[in-house]
Scaffold this motif. Sequence first.
Motif, PDB file in Angstrom:
ATOM      1  N   SER A   1       0.800  -0.990  -0.096  1.00  0.00           N
ATOM      2  CA  SER A   1       0.006   0.020   0.085  1.00  0.00           C
ATOM      3  C   SER A   1       0.754   1.394   0.175  1.00  0.00           C
ATOM      4  O   SER A   1       2.019   1.374   0.243  1.00  0.00           O
ATOM      5  CB  SER A   1      -0.917  -0.087   1.247  1.00  0.00           C
ATOM      6  OG  SER A   1      -0.321  -0.072   2.261  1.00  0.00           O
ATOM      7  N   CYS A   2       0.343   2.088  -0.358  1.00  0.00           N
ATOM      8  CA  CYS A   2       0.872   3.657  -0.542  1.00  0.00           C
ATOM      9  C   CYS A   2       1.314   4.190   0.837  1.00  0.00           C
ATOM     10  O   CYS A   2       0.499   4.075   1.695  1.00  0.00           O
ATOM     11  CB  CYS A   2      -0.131   4.735  -1.380  1.00  0.00           C
ATOM     12  SG  CYS A   2       0.750   6.103  -1.164  1.00  0.00           S
ATOM     13  N   VAL A   3       2.422   4.551   1.102  1.00  0.00           N
ATOM     14  CA  VAL A   3       3.070   4.776   2.381  1.00  0.00           C
ATOM     15  C   VAL A   3       2.421   6.257   2.691  1.00  0.00           C
ATOM     16  O   VAL A   3       2.763   6.584   3.931  1.00  0.00           O
ATOM     17  CB  VAL A   3       4.328   4.632   2.604  1.00  0.00           C
ATOM     18  CG1 VAL A   3       5.004   3.237   2.772  1.00  0.00           C
ATOM     19  CG2 VAL A   3       5.377   5.606   1.420  1.00  0.00           C
ATOM     20  N   LEU A   4       2.219   7.024   1.715  1.00  0.00           N
ATOM     21  CA  LEU A   4       1.833   8.508   2.090  1.00  0.00           C
ATOM     22  C   LEU A   4       0.368   8.603   2.520  1.00  0.00           C
ATOM     23  O   LEU A   4       0.062   9.379   3.170  1.00  0.00           O
ATOM     24  CB  LEU A   4       2.073   9.139   0.600  1.00  0.00           C
ATOM     25  CG  LEU A   4       3.490   9.492   0.263  1.00  0.00           C
ATOM     26  CD1 LEU A   4       3.535   9.894  -0.987  1.00  0.00           C
ATOM     27  CD2 LEU A   4       4.227  10.166   1.094  1.00  0.00           C
ATOM     28  N   CYS A   5      -0.510   7.535   1.871  1.00  0.00           N
ATOM     29  CA  CYS A   5      -2.023   7.782   2.462  1.00  0.00           C
ATOM     30  C   CYS A   5      -2.496   6.585   2.901  1.00  0.00           C
ATOM     31  O   CYS A   5      -3.599   6.380   3.393  1.00  0.00           O
ATOM     32  CB  CYS A   5      -2.748   8.039   1.151  1.00  0.00           C
ATOM     33  SG  CYS A   5      -2.814   6.969  -0.166  1.00  0.00           S
ATOM     34  N   GLU A   6      -1.481   5.522   3.072  1.00  0.00           N
ATOM     35  CA  GLU A   6      -1.762   4.088   3.533  1.00  0.00           C
ATOM     36  C   GLU A   6      -3.182   3.704   2.851  1.00  0.00           C
ATOM     37  O   GLU A   6      -3.893   2.858   3.426  1.00  0.00           O
ATOM     38  CB  GLU A   6      -1.967   4.163   4.817  1.00  0.00           C
ATOM     39  CG  GLU A   6      -0.772   4.789   5.553  1.00  0.00           C
ATOM     40  CD  GLU A   6      -0.695   4.908   7.193  1.00  0.00           C
ATOM     41  OE1 GLU A   6      -1.770   4.789   7.660  1.00  0.00           O
ATOM     42  OE2 GLU A   6       0.499   5.384   7.696  1.00  0.00           O
TER      43      GLU A   6
ATOM     44  N   ASP B   1       0.817   5.703 -11.143  1.00  0.00           N
ATOM     45  CA  ASP B   1      -0.395   6.601 -11.372  1.00  0.00           C
ATOM     46  C   ASP B   1      -1.017   6.831  -9.967  1.00  0.00           C
ATOM     47  O   ASP B   1      -1.337   7.932  -9.733  1.00  0.00           O
ATOM     48  CB  ASP B   1      -1.403   5.622 -12.011  1.00  0.00           C
ATOM     49  CG  ASP B   1      -1.202   5.618 -13.509  1.00  0.00           C
ATOM     50  OD1 ASP B   1       0.001   5.675 -14.008  1.00  0.00           O
ATOM     51  OD2 ASP B   1      -2.181   5.518 -14.419  1.00  0.00           O
ATOM     52  N   GLN B   2      -0.952   5.953  -9.243  1.00  0.00           N
ATOM     53  CA  GLN B   2      -1.587   6.048  -7.818  1.00  0.00           C
ATOM     54  C   GLN B   2      -0.872   6.934  -7.130  1.00  0.00           C
ATOM     55  O   GLN B   2      -1.396   8.007  -6.485  1.00  0.00           O
ATOM     56  CB  GLN B   2      -1.499   4.844  -6.922  1.00  0.00           C
ATOM     57  CG  GLN B   2      -2.288   4.757  -5.670  1.00  0.00           C
ATOM     58  CD  GLN B   2      -1.393   5.357  -4.545  1.00  0.00           C
ATOM     59  OE1 GLN B   2      -0.175   5.284  -4.714  1.00  0.00           O
ATOM     60  NE2 GLN B   2      -1.971   5.817  -3.528  1.00  0.00           N
ATOM     61  N   LEU B   3       0.595   6.776  -7.237  1.00  0.00           N
ATOM     62  CA  LEU B   3       1.404   7.825  -6.505  1.00  0.00           C
ATOM     63  C   LEU B   3       1.486   9.125  -6.908  1.00  0.00           C
ATOM     64  O   LEU B   3       1.503  10.047  -5.779  1.00  0.00           O
ATOM     65  CB  LEU B   3       2.797   7.153  -6.312  1.00  0.00           C
ATOM     66  CG  LEU B   3       4.146   7.876  -5.612  1.00  0.00           C
ATOM     67  CD1 LEU B   3       3.725   7.834  -4.033  1.00  0.00           C
ATOM     68  CD2 LEU B   3       5.294   7.280  -5.871  1.00  0.00           C
TER      69      LEU B   3
ATOM     70  N   GLU C   1      -3.385   9.842  -7.929  1.00  0.00           N
ATOM     71  CA  GLU C   1      -4.468   9.379  -7.362  1.00  0.00           C
ATOM     72  C   GLU C   1      -4.136   9.532  -5.715  1.00  0.00           C
ATOM     73  O   GLU C   1      -5.509   9.653  -5.054  1.00  0.00           O
ATOM     74  CB  GLU C   1      -4.846   8.037  -7.741  1.00  0.00           C
ATOM     75  CG  GLU C   1      -4.996   7.829  -9.351  1.00  0.00           C
ATOM     76  CD  GLU C   1      -5.142   6.444  -9.837  1.00  0.00           C
ATOM     77  OE1 GLU C   1      -4.980   5.662  -9.122  1.00  0.00           O
ATOM     78  OE2 GLU C   1      -5.075   6.308 -11.094  1.00  0.00           O
ATOM     79  N   CYS C   2      -3.140   9.297  -5.186  1.00  0.00           N
ATOM     80  CA  CYS C   2      -3.050   9.435  -3.758  1.00  0.00           C
ATOM     81  C   CYS C   2      -3.410  10.800  -3.412  1.00  0.00           C
ATOM     82  O   CYS C   2      -3.314  11.888  -3.908  1.00  0.00           O
ATOM     83  CB  CYS C   2      -1.388   9.376  -3.615  1.00  0.00           C
ATOM     84  SG  CYS C   2      -0.890   9.568  -1.949  1.00  0.00           S
ATOM     85  N   VAL C   3      -4.250  10.662  -2.054  1.00  0.00           N
ATOM     86  CA  VAL C   3      -4.718  11.813  -1.502  1.00  0.00           C
ATOM     87  C   VAL C   3      -3.605  12.984  -1.232  1.00  0.00           C
ATOM     88  O   VAL C   3      -3.846  14.043  -1.615  1.00  0.00           O
ATOM     89  CB  VAL C   3      -5.518  11.556  -0.241  1.00  0.00           C
ATOM     90  CG1 VAL C   3      -6.060  12.549   0.447  1.00  0.00           C
ATOM     91  CG2 VAL C   3      -6.700  10.574  -0.653  1.00  0.00           C
TER      92      VAL C   3
HETATM   93 ZN   LIG Z   1      -1.163   7.532  -1.365  1.00  0.00          ZN
END
Ligand SMILES: [Zn+2]
Length: 135
Positions: free
Chosen positions: A42-47, A54-56, A59-61
């Motif tokens: 999972s993304c460590v920035l938004c968990e 693309d997410q990082l 799309e990441c909050v």
């Molecule tokens: Zn994120």
Amino acid sequence: MVQHCLGGLSIPQHSFIAWFATLDRSLTRPRMALWGGILDLSCVLCEGIDETKDQLFAECVFSKDVWGLVMQGCHVRSCGPGWRDIVVWVQDHGKGKTLRATVLRLAWCSYLYFVWQKRNARSHGAPPWLADGIE
Ligand SMILES: [Zn+2]
């Protein structure tokens, strides 16, 4: 895209990260997991959901908040919600040698570098960070 970031005025470290991202060569967590040792993708920035390019970067909050602040600073209202939308927008509006085009290219590359740097810091134990800290 690569030409836009690497041609003319640029910050080499930022351009390098932008080049890697646009070629989809960033070492995201799922890609690193192929080498072993990483179980949580999972993304460590938004968990949130699994980390992808693309997410990082789109799309990441956290990233959306940072990109929104960057766009606000550049007096741009919107350039689309997805990675591809943003890349096309930067390609269209970052063409040429005008001051505005140069600032948009630098802002884009710096944004990618900033997110990548925060992602790496968080991966190595840095505390969560709020996007409004860049103001
Ligand atoms: Zn994120």
